[in-house]
Design a protein around this motif. Structure first.
Motif, mmCIF file in Angstrom:
data_model
loop_
_atom_site.group_PDB
_atom_site.id
_atom_site.type_symbol
_atom_site.label_atom_id
_atom_site.label_comp_id
_atom_site.label_asym_id
_atom_site.label_seq_id
_atom_site.Cartn_x
_atom_site.Cartn_y
_atom_site.Cartn_z
ATOM 1 N N SER A 114 72.496 29.875 45.165
ATOM 2 C CA SER A 114 71.286 29.629 45.950
ATOM 3 C C SER A 114 71.262 28.184 46.422
ATOM 4 C CB SER A 114 70.041 29.921 45.097
ATOM 5 O OG SER A 114 70.050 29.128 43.916
ATOM 6 N N GLY A 115 70.316 27.881 47.328
ATOM 7 C CA GLY A 115 70.077 26.487 47.659
ATOM 8 C C GLY A 115 70.333 26.072 49.091
ATOM 9 N N ALA A 116 70.432 24.752 49.285
ATOM 10 C CA ALA A 116 70.452 24.132 50.617
ATOM 11 C C ALA A 116 71.752 24.410 51.359
ATOM 12 C CB ALA A 116 70.237 22.623 50.489
ATOM 13 N N ILE A 117 71.604 24.838 52.602
ATOM 14 C CA ILE A 117 72.771 25.146 53.435
ATOM 15 C C ILE A 117 72.451 24.782 54.883
ATOM 16 C CG2 ILE A 117 72.011 27.554 53.662
ATOM 17 C CD1 ILE A 117 74.992 28.337 53.825
ATOM 18 N N LEU A 118 73.440 24.228 55.575
ATOM 19 C CA LEU A 118 73.264 23.678 56.925
ATOM 20 C C LEU A 118 73.851 24.601 57.985
ATOM 21 C CD1 LEU A 118 72.727 21.207 58.883
ATOM 22 C CD2 LEU A 118 75.003 20.390 58.205
ATOM 23 N N ARG A 144 76.321 16.657 49.148
ATOM 24 C CA ARG A 144 75.784 17.880 48.554
ATOM 25 C C ARG A 144 75.829 17.765 47.035
ATOM 26 N NH1 ARG A 144 79.649 22.221 50.929
ATOM 27 N NH2 ARG A 144 81.067 20.441 51.012
ATOM 28 N N ARG A 145 74.677 17.938 46.416
ATOM 29 C CA ARG A 145 74.620 17.890 44.950
ATOM 30 C C ARG A 145 74.093 19.225 44.423
ATOM 31 N NH1 ARG A 145 71.706 13.977 40.524
ATOM 32 N NH2 ARG A 145 69.790 14.483 41.658
ATOM 33 N N TYR A 146 74.806 19.755 43.442
ATOM 34 C CA TYR A 146 74.490 21.055 42.878
ATOM 35 C C TYR A 146 73.966 20.910 41.454
ATOM 36 C CZ TYR A 146 77.362 23.104 46.633
ATOM 37 O OH TYR A 146 77.881 23.477 47.844
ATOM 38 N N TYR A 192 71.192 21.964 45.165
ATOM 39 C CA TYR A 192 69.885 21.344 45.003
ATOM 40 C C TYR A 192 69.547 20.341 46.113
ATOM 41 C CZ TYR A 192 66.080 18.777 42.692
ATOM 42 O OH TYR A 192 64.891 18.184 42.394
ATOM 43 N N GLU A 193 70.537 19.546 46.530
ATOM 44 C CA GLU A 193 70.282 18.505 47.523
ATOM 45 C C GLU A 193 71.339 18.525 48.618
ATOM 46 O OE1 GLU A 193 69.259 14.447 46.112
ATOM 47 O OE2 GLU A 193 69.680 15.269 44.128
ATOM 48 N N LEU A 194 70.910 18.207 49.830
ATOM 49 C CA LEU A 194 71.828 18.030 50.955
ATOM 50 C C LEU A 194 71.318 16.851 51.771
ATOM 51 C CD1 LEU A 194 73.381 20.847 53.115
ATOM 52 C CD2 LEU A 194 72.583 18.724 54.166
ATOM 53 N N VAL A 231 67.088 14.187 54.131
ATOM 54 C CA VAL A 231 67.242 14.563 52.717
ATOM 55 C C VAL A 231 66.515 15.882 52.504
ATOM 56 C CG1 VAL A 231 66.783 13.945 50.324
ATOM 57 C CG2 VAL A 231 67.358 12.165 51.984
ATOM 58 N N ALA A 232 67.279 16.926 52.195
ATOM 59 C CA ALA A 232 66.706 18.250 51.967
ATOM 60 C C ALA A 232 66.830 18.605 50.491
ATOM 61 C CB ALA A 232 67.414 19.299 52.817
ATOM 62 N N ILE A 233 65.713 18.955 49.859
ATOM 63 C CA ILE A 233 65.692 19.366 48.460
ATOM 64 C C ILE A 233 65.321 20.835 48.397
ATOM 65 C CG2 ILE A 233 64.688 18.964 46.178
ATOM 66 C CD1 ILE A 233 66.235 16.577 47.213
ATOM 67 N N ALA A 234 66.178 21.627 47.748
ATOM 68 C CA ALA A 234 65.955 23.073 47.666
ATOM 69 C C ALA A 234 65.274 23.415 46.347
ATOM 70 C CB ALA A 234 67.275 23.818 47.800
ATOM 71 N N SER A 235 64.022 23.802 46.419
ATOM 72 C CA SER A 235 63.274 24.194 45.233
ATOM 73 C C SER A 235 63.105 25.706 45.216
ATOM 74 C CB SER A 235 61.895 23.512 45.248
ATOM 75 O OG SER A 235 62.043 22.120 45.186
ATOM 76 N N PRO A 236 62.883 26.322 44.014
ATOM 77 C CA PRO A 236 62.795 25.622 42.721
ATOM 78 C C PRO A 236 64.173 25.275 42.187
ATOM 79 C CG PRO A 236 62.531 27.968 42.398
ATOM 80 C CD PRO A 236 62.621 27.774 43.883
#
Length: 286
Positions: A138-142, A164-166, A264-266, A278-283
């Motif tokens: 799951s999470g941030a995708i461009l 990209r940080r997971y 989590y972050e992109l 800065v995009a943060i993918a929650s939760p």
């Protein structure tokens, strides 16, 4: 399709030809048509390719339909889209777990790309894949929102200028942060999987930062940053050091629950505005 971009404050003066070829990576054939049709404008006036452009100028490119063929994408369900950032050129989504990034067959219509195509259809735009996440992740995708910006975002990715940080949860007690540098190749016995292959594999580097050890469950929460982007890279690397990701159906001997891997972050610098995104993918996973 028409694209208008105001050149940012830190832009170094150059010619239209240099801008299109070196900065914006417009294909040679498309550059030829832009020139012969006189479809390049500077501040609203037609421009020749030797004209200079500078900070503050508004450069307009007028593309014809044949310049960039339109891909055929079946429309999915726009209501499933969770937008983290969007402008006229790009969009960052929060991908749900269990959804493929893009179709592998022409009749598929239940992937993130299909749903995004439905979301963008009302804006007369089409999505283009910049990178992908595994179905179980799951999470941030461009995504790009037009074919013009696609190669520019691809170059940022190749140059490691998209951060990209997971988040992940792994089995066992991973005691210290480390960098895993092991080549990854295809598993000759299972086409779904990848393996460590130092002889024929591709270079792969994953940086792992330990967050917390969960003693009661004997699991460790970690962050991972990719230096390369191989298929299943984080999953294969962590399994190779004896700490597979919890819930991994391919690389964990006893998978239980969801794959505990989340983009989590992109972060990236916008290629046209210079804005830091800065995009943060929650939760988050924890």
């Amino acid at each position: 399709m028409e694209v208008s971009i105001q050149l940012p404050k830190n832009f170094e003066e150059q010619t239209v030809r240099e801008l299109l070829e070196q900065e914006w990576l417009v294909p040679r054939k498309v550059r030829h048509f832009l020139r012969t049709r006189k479809n390049v404008l500077i501040n609203g006036e037609p421009a020749l390719f030797h004209f200079p452009v500078k900070s503050g100028d508004i450069v307009t490119l007028q593309f014809e339909p044949e310049d960039y063929p339109t891909p055929a994408i079946l429309l999915g369900d726009a209501s499933t889209i969770d937008v983290l950032f969007e402008d006229e050129h790009l969009i960052i989504l929060n991908k749900p777990i269990g959804m493929k990034t893009h179709p592998n067959q022409p009749d598929e219509n239940d992937t993130l790309l299909n749903h995004l195509a439905a979301y963008l259809a009302a804006k007369d735009q089409i999505p283009y894949v910049v990178h992908r996440l595994d179905k179980e992740t799951s999470g941030a995708i461009l995504f790009a929102k037009n074919p013009f910006v696609l190669p520019i975002l691809g170059r940022l990715l190749e140059r490691k200028e998209i951060y990209r940080r997971y988040q992940a949860v792994v089995s066992g007690h991973l005691k210290e942060s480390l960098s895993i540098r092991k080549k990854i190749g295809r598993d000759r016995h299972d086409r779904r999987k990848r393996v460590i292959d130092e002889q024929r594999g591709d270079v792969a580097v994953t940086h792992v930062d330990v967050a917390n050890y969960l003693k009661k469950t004997n699991k460790t929460t970690i962050y991972c940053v990719l230096e390369t982007g191989r298929t299943h890279q984080i999953r294969v690397h962590l399994a190779s050091i004896g700490h597979p990701i919890v819930g991994d159906p391919l690389y964990h001997s006893k998978p239980v629950g969801r794959l505990m891997l989340h983009a989590y972050e992109l972060h990236l610098t916008h290629p046209f505005t210079g804005q830091t995104i800065v995009a943060i993918a929650s939760p988050s996973l924890w």
